[in-house]
Design a protein around this motif. Structure first.
Motif, PDB file in Angstrom:
ATOM      1  N   ASN A 209       0.814  -1.216   0.000  1.00  0.00           N
ATOM      2  CA  ASN A 209       0.000   0.000   0.000  1.00  0.00           C
ATOM      3  C   ASN A 209       0.852   1.273   0.000  1.00  0.00           C
ATOM      4  OD1 ASN A 209      -2.555  -1.123  -0.095  1.00  0.00           O
ATOM      5  ND2 ASN A 209      -2.779  -1.243   2.116  1.00  0.00           N
ATOM      6  N   ASN A 213       0.096   2.319  -4.025  1.00  0.00           N
ATOM      7  CA  ASN A 213      -1.001   3.287  -4.027  1.00  0.00           C
ATOM      8  C   ASN A 213      -0.589   4.672  -4.521  1.00  0.00           C
ATOM      9  OD1 ASN A 213      -3.904   2.723  -2.868  1.00  0.00           O
ATOM     10  ND2 ASN A 213      -2.538   1.271  -1.877  1.00  0.00           N
ATOM     11  N   THR A 273      -5.694   0.583  -7.708  1.00  0.00           N
ATOM     12  CA  THR A 273      -5.513   0.680  -6.265  1.00  0.00           C
ATOM     13  C   THR A 273      -6.547   1.617  -5.652  1.00  0.00           C
ATOM     14  OG1 THR A 273      -4.042   2.602  -6.275  1.00  0.00           O
ATOM     15  CG2 THR A 273      -3.022   0.429  -6.617  1.00  0.00           C
ATOM     16  N   SER A 274      -6.652   1.561  -4.332  1.00  0.00           N
ATOM     17  CA  SER A 274      -7.659   2.387  -3.655  1.00  0.00           C
ATOM     18  C   SER A 274      -7.393   3.875  -3.863  1.00  0.00           C
ATOM     19  CB  SER A 274      -7.695   2.054  -2.163  1.00  0.00           C
ATOM     20  OG  SER A 274      -6.457   2.331  -1.536  1.00  0.00           O
ATOM     21  N   MET A 275      -6.113   4.290  -3.872  1.00  0.00           N
ATOM     22  CA  MET A 275      -5.809   5.701  -4.112  1.00  0.00           C
ATOM     23  C   MET A 275      -6.183   6.123  -5.523  1.00  0.00           C
ATOM     24  SD  MET A 275      -2.314   7.050  -2.349  1.00  0.00           S
ATOM     25  CE  MET A 275      -2.037   6.970  -0.584  1.00  0.00           C
TER      26      MET A 275
END
Length: 326
Positions: A209, A213, A273-275
């Motif tokens: 992460n 990210n 990715t979450s970002m």
């Protein structure tokens, strides 16, 4: 046993649906159209190779409507938690356990850590010590969240992969409260091992992460691309090696090497990715929990973080220009 999931978006909704399906006394704190849909027609879960299910579940934007809980499982974005500590208080009684299922380094990291760093508070993840003072570290049970899911439409959660929620006490003990929650989650079809060294798992997840990210937010590349492109792979590798030096100074053991971890990221495929998802959706990103916190630890243990510093500066400016700083 009464369980409240505070932040019933994708991950919280997935867990909540599985618990409700198994007959657990679970309630959700949610908001907006997602909450309205759950209240009107129930929570729908879509899993691969299974028929969609819809379960009735108590949900509210006001925790005071839900009452005191045995467990409050927090599945919010890290930067959102300090602002809701006050709102969580109606859920918390004398024996309530707070389960911290939040990405990045947890605010309680140095609770029952031992040695000269015992009780150190991380300013990047808990500004002003709001969580430490308002929730209390003795209530906390750690949780590393592995599933991937998304809210496909309001009231509907689509599960993508993974079903493990590793649990762990800050002191490494296999407490009754940890084992009790583990049994309930397992009864709901989830994996919930109780780990004696949860901090090691925190770092293994954070390792990816921390690097993947922000690089994806800066380049808009998916995992398969940024992990195989020669330039971005090397940036990620340097960030991870800097983080590994810090973690090992804190007693963490890494069961795999950095190149295997990057290869694992590449094997996930064209994952956003979450970002990257956050920046595309104009949502604030978890920059401090995933990147800034590692910089802070580097200064605590006296280890330089030149690559992490550079990427942190770039992604912070990217967020500021887009108006997405928390």
């Amino acid at each position: 046993m009464k369980i409240c999931i505070f932040g019933a978006g994708a991950i919280g909704g997935y867990m909540g649906a599985k618990l409700a399906q198994a007959g657990a006394d679970v309630s959700l704190v949610a908001r907006g159209p997602h909450l309205a849909a759950i209240q009107s027609r129930g929570l729908t879960l879509i899993e691969e190779a299974a028929e969609p299910i819809t379960v009735p579940v108590k949900a509210s934007a006001d925790p005071a409507e839900l009452g005191i809980q045995d467990y409050v499982i927090v599945t919010l974005k890290a930067h959102s938690v300090p602002a809701v500590v006050g709102a969580m208080r109606p859920l918390i009684g004398k024996d309530t356990t707070i389960v911290s299922g939040v990405n990045g380094l947890p605010w309680w990291y140095f609770h029952k850590f031992g040695g000269p760093l015992e009780g150190t508070r991380l300013k990047t993840v808990d500004p002003g010590g709001v969580q430490w003072s308002g929730l209390g570290p003795d209530r906390v049970l750690g949780c590393v969240v592995y599933p991937a899911a998304e809210v496909s439409t309001p009231g509907t959660v689509r599960h993508i992969e993974g079903n493990r929620f590793s649990l762990g006490e800050p002191d490494g003990s296999k407490s009754e409260r940890a084992l009790r929650l583990s049994r309930v989650l397992q009864d709901a079809g989830l994996k919930a091992p109780v780990r004696p060294k949860l901090r090691d798992e925190i770092w293994i997840k954070l390792w990816g992460n921390l690097s993947f990210n922000p690089i994806s937010a800066l380049t808009h590349a998916t995992l398969d691309v940024l992990c195989t492109d020669e330039g971005t792979r090397e940036v990620a590798r340097r960030m991870m090696l800097e983080a590994q030096t810090i973690a090992e100074a804190l007693g963490v053991s890494f069961p795999i090497d950095v190149d295997r971890r990057i290869a694992g990221g590449a094997a996930v495929g064209a994952h956003r990715t979450s970002m990257l998802q956050d920046i595309d959706a104009a949502r604030p990103m978890e920059i401090e929990a995933l990147v800034g916190s590692v910089r802070e630890l580097g200064r605590i243990v006296g280890q330089p973080t030149p690559t992490i510093d550079t990427v942190h500066a770039l992604v912070t400016l990217r967020a500021r220009v887009a108006g997405l700083l928390p």
